[in-house]
Design an enzyme around this catalytic site. Structure first.
Site, PDB file in Angstrom:
ATOM      1  N   CYS A   1       4.933   0.186   0.880  1.00 52.94           N
ATOM      2  CA  CYS A   1       5.118  -1.205   0.537  1.00 52.94           C
ATOM      3  C   CYS A   1       4.215  -2.047   1.421  1.00 52.94           C
ATOM      4  CB  CYS A   1       6.575  -1.609   0.728  1.00 52.94           C
ATOM      5  SG  CYS A   1       6.878  -3.341   0.344  1.00 52.94           S
TER       6      CYS A   1
ATOM      7  N   GLU B   1       3.166  -2.286  -5.854  1.00 48.43           N
ATOM      8  CA  GLU B   1       2.577  -0.977  -5.586  1.00 48.43           C
ATOM      9  C   GLU B   1       1.329  -0.851  -6.461  1.00 48.43           C
ATOM     10  OE1 GLU B   1       3.563   0.917  -3.258  1.00 48.43           O
ATOM     11  OE2 GLU B   1       5.704   0.572  -2.956  1.00 48.43           O
TER      12      GLU B   1
END
Length: 222
Positions: free
Chosen positions: A2, A103
């Site tokens: 992340c 992502e």
DNA sequence: CCAGACGTTGTT
DNA sequence: GTCTGG
DNA sequence: CCAGACGTTGTT
DNA sequence: GTCTGG
């Protein structure tokens, strides 16, 4: 992993939905929060006060503050033993507030495609995090934090091989308990249920951290 | 003893 | 700070 | 995470 | 390739 996330909801709404204490820091919605920037965290389950910490953990013993640029995530599988994280894992766990995370999917060729992941109900949520304080030689204290990662769930798996640890409304306050034992904490660091999440591709404009605007959280074809 | 590392990700 | 390697 | 820089000297 | 900055 992340490396970018969002916090776009109204502060009052976030406070209500996450059952937090009052906070005034977040005056603007954030569509593109990048490492090294201040992020809102909660350290105490009783007061539930929200504070801003720099994203990228700098251990208290680090000489080089730039180490924080590479400490934006900590692997949940090894966080209890890594010198940079184990002390914070034992004594300084926190929640990091978010309502979406990005992502990037590697393609067969060409540029990566960014995806935005959210809860199906668009509610805010909390990442499992760690924080650290470092005395600066010139005086003052540097406050930093990091986001834990885990294996991806079935939804994230198609895009990436890691995802942030998300704690639900029950888990988040257990995470902050100072006396929580290892086996309990271990159980919390698991992939969030895929059936409660959604995702969609977004504009590559998100690649640039300076593009902190609504465009980057809008679905695009892809 | 002192010196040096201490991290994640993705890609090869 | 704490551990590993020499 | 991605984007962008990545050097020295001397002079202003 | 590797590091820094956001």
């Amino acid at each position: 992993m992340c490396g970018r996330f969002t916090l776009t909801l109204d502060p009052g709404e976030i406070q209500t939905l996450l059952e937090l204490g009052p906070f005034v820091h977040i005056v603007q919605p954030r569509y593109n929060i990048a490492p090294s920037q201040p992020v809102p965290i909660v350290k105490n389950a009783d007061t539930r006060t929200v504070e801003l910490y720099r994203w990228g953990l700098v251990p208290s013993w680090a000489d080089d503050l730039n180490i924080g640029n590479r400490m934006i995530n900590a692997r949940s599988e090894t966080v209890h033993e890594k010198p940079s994280f184990r002390s914070a894992f034992k004594y300084r766990r926190c929640l990091i507030l978010a309502d979406g995370f990005f992502e990037w999917r590697a393609e067969q060729s060409g540029p990566k495609t960014p995806f935005l992941f959210k809860l199906k109900n668009d509610n805010p949520f909390t990442f499992a995090g760690l924080y650290e304080h470092k005395e600066l030689p010139e005086g003052g204290e540097l406050h930093t934090c990091t986001i834990l990662t885990c294996e991806p769930n079935e939804l994230v798996r198609d895009v990436h091989n890691r995802m942030p640890v998300i704690l639900d409304e029950k888990a988040r306050w257990t995470w902050l308990k100072p006396d929580a034992d290892q086996s309990v904490l271990r159980a919390l660091m698991a992939p969030f249920p895929a059936d409660a999440m959604k995702c969609f591709p977004v504009s590559r404009a998100v690649n640039l951290p300076e593009n902190d605007r609504p465009e980057v959280v809008e679905p695009v074809a892809g």
